[in-house]
Write a protein that holds these residues in place. Structure first.
Motif, PDB file in Angstrom:
ATOM      1  N   LYS A  25       0.833  -1.207   0.000  1.00  0.00           N
ATOM      2  CA  LYS A  25       0.000   0.000   0.000  1.00  0.00           C
ATOM      3  C   LYS A  25       0.867   1.256   0.000  1.00  0.00           C
ATOM      4  N   ARG A  26       1.913   1.248   0.811  1.00  0.00           N
ATOM      5  CA  ARG A  26       2.784   2.418   0.904  1.00  0.00           C
ATOM      6  C   ARG A  26       3.551   2.665  -0.387  1.00  0.00           C
ATOM      7  N   CYS A  27       4.070   1.599  -0.969  1.00  0.00           N
ATOM      8  CA  CYS A  27       4.927   1.746  -2.147  1.00  0.00           C
ATOM      9  C   CYS A  27       4.154   1.863  -3.449  1.00  0.00           C
ATOM     10  N   PHE A  28       3.076   1.082  -3.572  1.00  0.00           N
ATOM     11  CA  PHE A  28       2.358   1.028  -4.840  1.00  0.00           C
ATOM     12  C   PHE A  28       0.972   1.645  -4.808  1.00  0.00           C
ATOM     13  N   GLY A  29       0.486   1.978  -3.600  1.00  0.00           N
ATOM     14  CA  GLY A  29      -0.856   2.526  -3.501  1.00  0.00           C
ATOM     15  C   GLY A  29      -1.934   1.513  -3.822  1.00  0.00           C
ATOM     16  N   ARG A  30      -1.636   0.223  -3.610  1.00  0.00           N
ATOM     17  CA  ARG A  30      -2.578  -0.841  -3.953  1.00  0.00           C
ATOM     18  C   ARG A  30      -2.905  -1.678  -2.717  1.00  0.00           C
ATOM     19  N   ASP A  31      -4.137  -2.155  -2.654  1.00  0.00           N
ATOM     20  CA  ASP A  31      -4.535  -3.070  -1.596  1.00  0.00           C
ATOM     21  C   ASP A  31      -4.046  -4.475  -1.930  1.00  0.00           C
ATOM     22  N   ALA A  32      -3.855  -5.292  -0.910  1.00  0.00           N
ATOM     23  CA  ALA A  32      -3.410  -6.670  -1.105  1.00  0.00           C
ATOM     24  C   ALA A  32      -4.178  -7.591  -0.172  1.00  0.00           C
ATOM     25  N   GLU A  33      -4.532  -8.752  -0.681  1.00  0.00           N
ATOM     26  CA  GLU A  33      -5.124  -9.797   0.152  1.00  0.00           C
ATOM     27  C   GLU A  33      -3.999 -10.509   0.891  1.00  0.00           C
ATOM     28  N   VAL A  34      -4.202 -10.782   2.160  1.00  0.00           N
ATOM     29  CA  VAL A  34      -3.177 -11.461   2.959  1.00  0.00           C
ATOM     30  C   VAL A  34      -3.463 -12.964   3.002  1.00  0.00           C
ATOM     31  N   ILE A  35      -2.498 -13.735   2.516  1.00  0.00           N
ATOM     32  CA  ILE A  35      -2.529 -15.195   2.653  1.00  0.00           C
ATOM     33  C   ILE A  35      -1.186 -15.604   3.232  1.00  0.00           C
ATOM     34  N   HIS A  36      -1.202 -16.068   4.450  1.00  0.00           N
ATOM     35  CA  HIS A  36       0.045 -16.411   5.118  1.00  0.00           C
ATOM     36  C   HIS A  36       0.697 -17.629   4.467  1.00  0.00           C
ATOM     37  N   PRO A  37       2.014 -17.667   4.399  1.00  0.00           N
ATOM     38  CA  PRO A  37       2.702 -18.807   3.789  1.00  0.00           C
ATOM     39  C   PRO A  37       2.553 -20.063   4.639  1.00  0.00           C
TER      40      PRO A  37
END
Length: 222
Positions: A25-37
């Motif tokens: 979000k900080r670098c690209f201004g995009r939201d991301a879905e979190v899927i833990h490894p």
């Protein structure tokens, strides 16, 4: 700048932790879905028949960002036995800092690593990781940890339940927290170990597969 410009071509971001999602979000201004490894929770398991011992554990690459210098200084301050697993470019510098009660094991195989997770009283995890598989492997074996309150540890550690999070790790704060948690572990390991194991199960390979499959199918249907 190039990354930011080309990020617009990405349909969907998946991050391995809330920490990484915030960086996207900080670098690209995009939201991301979190899927833990995934962690190998079927292999890394507790063994109640193995007695816990009075030593602390560190696992990982011996590189400056892992901050094992803090863990070594904490063990030295507390007069505790510390077992360090791993190798790297910082090995010589860390050996120079260590007390005689610190053991450097180098690389170990999976069976030995599991044995150490099962026998240590606490894991020291002072670094900031994107996620930190070691933190989950330890908990899968019933081992609590002391971690920096930053990075992926915020997703995998439950303060007061599976270990402690420290805002600004120092030798003093690590030593004090490890003494508290390690003493609890040695006094009555069953409850703490059970909480650690239960927490780790959410990061299993099956859970990862199901979440990734759902994310991919959702994208294909979009």
């Amino acid at each position: 700048k190039w990354d930011r410009a080309t990020a617009a071509n990405v349909t969907r971001f998946i991050a391995n932790s809330q920490h990484t999602a915030r960086e996207i979000k900080r670098c690209f201004g995009r939201d991301a879905e979190v899927i833990h490894p995934p962690a190998r929770t079927e292999f890394f398991t507790p063994d109640p028949s193995i007695k816990r011992e009075d030593f602390w554990l560190c696992v990982g690459a011996l590189e400056p960002y892992k901050r094992f210098d803090l863990a070594i200084a904490a063990a030295k301050l507390a007069g505790k036995r510390l077992v360090v697993v791993g190798t790297g470019s910082h090995k010589r510098a860390l050996r120079a800092l260590a007390s005689p009660s610190t053991e450097f094991r180098g690389r170990v195989d999976n069976d030995e690593l599991r044995r150490l997770y099962r026998t240590a009283s606490v894991l020291l995890f002072p670094q900031i990781e994107d996620f930190g598989i070691v933190a989950v492997e330890a908990q899968a074996c019933g081992l609590p940890l002391i971690a920096a309150a930053a990075g992926g540890a915020l997703d995998s550690v439950i303060p007061g339940q599976t270990g402690e999070l420290i805002d600004e790790p120092s030798p003093e704060s690590l030593a004090a927290a490890a003494e508290r948690v390690g003493t609890e572990m040695l006094r009555d390991p069953t409850a703490l170990s059970t909480r650690c194991r239960s927490n780790a199960e959410q990061f299993s390979e099956d859970a990862f597969d199901a979440k990734m499959r759902a994310a991919i199918f959702s994208l294909l249907r979009a």
